[in-house]
Write a protein that holds these residues in place. Structure first.
Motif, PDB file in Angstrom:
ATOM      1  N   HIS A   1       0.819  -1.225   0.000  1.00 13.79           N
ATOM      2  CA  HIS A   1       0.000   0.000   0.000  1.00 13.79           C
ATOM      3  C   HIS A   1       0.849   1.269   0.000  1.00 13.79           C
ATOM      4  CE1 HIS A   1      -2.136  -2.990   2.739  1.00 13.79           C
ATOM      5  NE2 HIS A   1      -2.880  -2.975   1.646  1.00 13.79           N
TER       6      HIS A   1
ATOM      7  N   ASP B   1       1.829   4.326   1.817  1.00 11.45           N
ATOM      8  CA  ASP B   1       2.097   4.558   3.255  1.00 11.45           C
ATOM      9  C   ASP B   1       2.879   3.427   3.913  1.00 11.45           C
ATOM     10  OD1 ASP B   1       0.497   2.696   4.986  1.00 11.45           O
ATOM     11  OD2 ASP B   1      -1.255   3.831   4.378  1.00 11.45           O
ATOM     12  N   ASP B   2       2.989   2.245   3.298  1.00  4.00           N
ATOM     13  CA  ASP B   2       3.715   1.147   3.953  1.00  4.00           C
ATOM     14  C   ASP B   2       5.197   1.476   4.133  1.00  4.00           C
ATOM     15  OD1 ASP B   2       1.411  -0.331   4.146  1.00  4.00           O
ATOM     16  OD2 ASP B   2       1.916  -1.735   2.534  1.00  4.00           O
TER      17      ASP B   2
ATOM     18  N   HIS C   1      -0.126  -7.299   3.618  1.00  3.22           N
ATOM     19  CA  HIS C   1       1.320  -7.232   3.869  1.00  3.22           C
ATOM     20  C   HIS C   1       1.929  -8.644   3.851  1.00  3.22           C
ATOM     21  CE1 HIS C   1       0.390  -3.458   6.516  1.00  3.22           C
ATOM     22  NE2 HIS C   1       0.244  -3.200   5.221  1.00  3.22           N
TER      23      HIS C   1
HETATM   24 ZN   LIG Z   1      -0.270  -1.359   4.490  1.00  4.46          ZN
END
Ligand SMILES: [Zn+2]
Length: 247
Positions: free
Chosen positions: A26, A28-29, A139
């Motif tokens: 994603h 922001d990860d 994740h």
């Molecule tokens: Zn994430």
């Protein structure tokens, strides 16, 4: 009676490399931990490329995925620029419902062959953060698929369609590093680049505005994260990595 053992000190990660590919689920990860390390490496003259498996379109409760996806892509591109990353790709898999499987492995393998990195970075794909908070399904799927895709990228006879598309095998990846893993034994000193990490996370403006709780304040969250790893590396701030050597 002493069953509380002090955690082992972290070892510094190897920084004798030139190019890294970060593959995460994603937007922001990377910013919830790894971005300060990226700022350090780009300042050293290394090249880092980001690949987002989804566009994070299911990440804001008050916004439909159709509106949210393009907004979060734009926020990720701005966020990456803060830490010296000017290539951000989006693979277009569906946010929140990723499945570990061959389509995911093939798309990540294609990215590895296209960018030919020395190091591949992903986010923590163990079941928890620090043995406490549950990790998220996307994740875990992306981390596992990334480990496998690095080997797929090196094998001419796996995903033969990639060669037909013009992507020759790449067997130059030396290791996969999972940022923030509870099994980490290595870390990188990010004391001098901590502020860039905070500024990078702060670029996720719409996402942070829709978020409540401990993760909504970039400075506060990253201080806690960075201090924890720093205490084991002997520096003020650090980013921890679980290292999976490939050669
Ligand atoms: Zn994430």
């Amino acid at each position: 009676m002493n069953d509380q053992q002090a955690p082992e000190p972290f070892e510094p990660v190897d920084e004798d490399w030139q190019t890294a590919l970060a593959v995460v689920a994603h937007p922001d990860d990377m910013e919830y931990g790894g971005a300060a390390a990226v700022a350090r490496w780009t300042a050293q003259g290394k090249k880092v490329v980001y690949v987002m498996v989804t566009s994070g379109e299911a990440g804001i409760d008050s916004m439909s995925p159709e509106d949210c996806g393009p907004l979060r892509e734009a926020e990720q591109i701005a966020s990456a620029a803060v830490v010296g990353v000017d290539t951000v790709e989006f693979l277009g898999h569906p946010d929140g419902v990723l499945e570990y499987g061959l389509p995911l492995r093939r798309d990540i393998a294609r990215a590895v062959r296209r960018h030919r990195p020395d190091i591949v970075i992903t986010s923590n794909f163990r079941e928890t953060y620090g043995g406490v908070f549950l990790n998220q399904a996307d994740h875990i799927a992306v981390g596992r698929a990334t480990l496998d895709a690095v080997r797929d990228a090196a094998n001419r006879w796996v995903f033969r369609e990639l060669v037909a598309e013009g992507y020759e095998p790449w067997n130059g990846v030396r290791a996969v590093w999972a940022a923030g893993s509870p099994e980490s034994r290595h870390a990188v000193d990010t004391t001098k680049h901590f502020d860039k990490g905070v500024a990078s996370l702060a670029e996720h403006k719409a996402y942070l505005a829709g978020l409540g709780g401990a993760m909504a304040d970039p400075q506060e969250f990253l201080e806690g994260f960075g201090r924890g790893a720093g205490s084991r590396l002997g520096t003020r701030f650090a980013v921890p990595f679980e290292v999976f050597p490939l050669r």
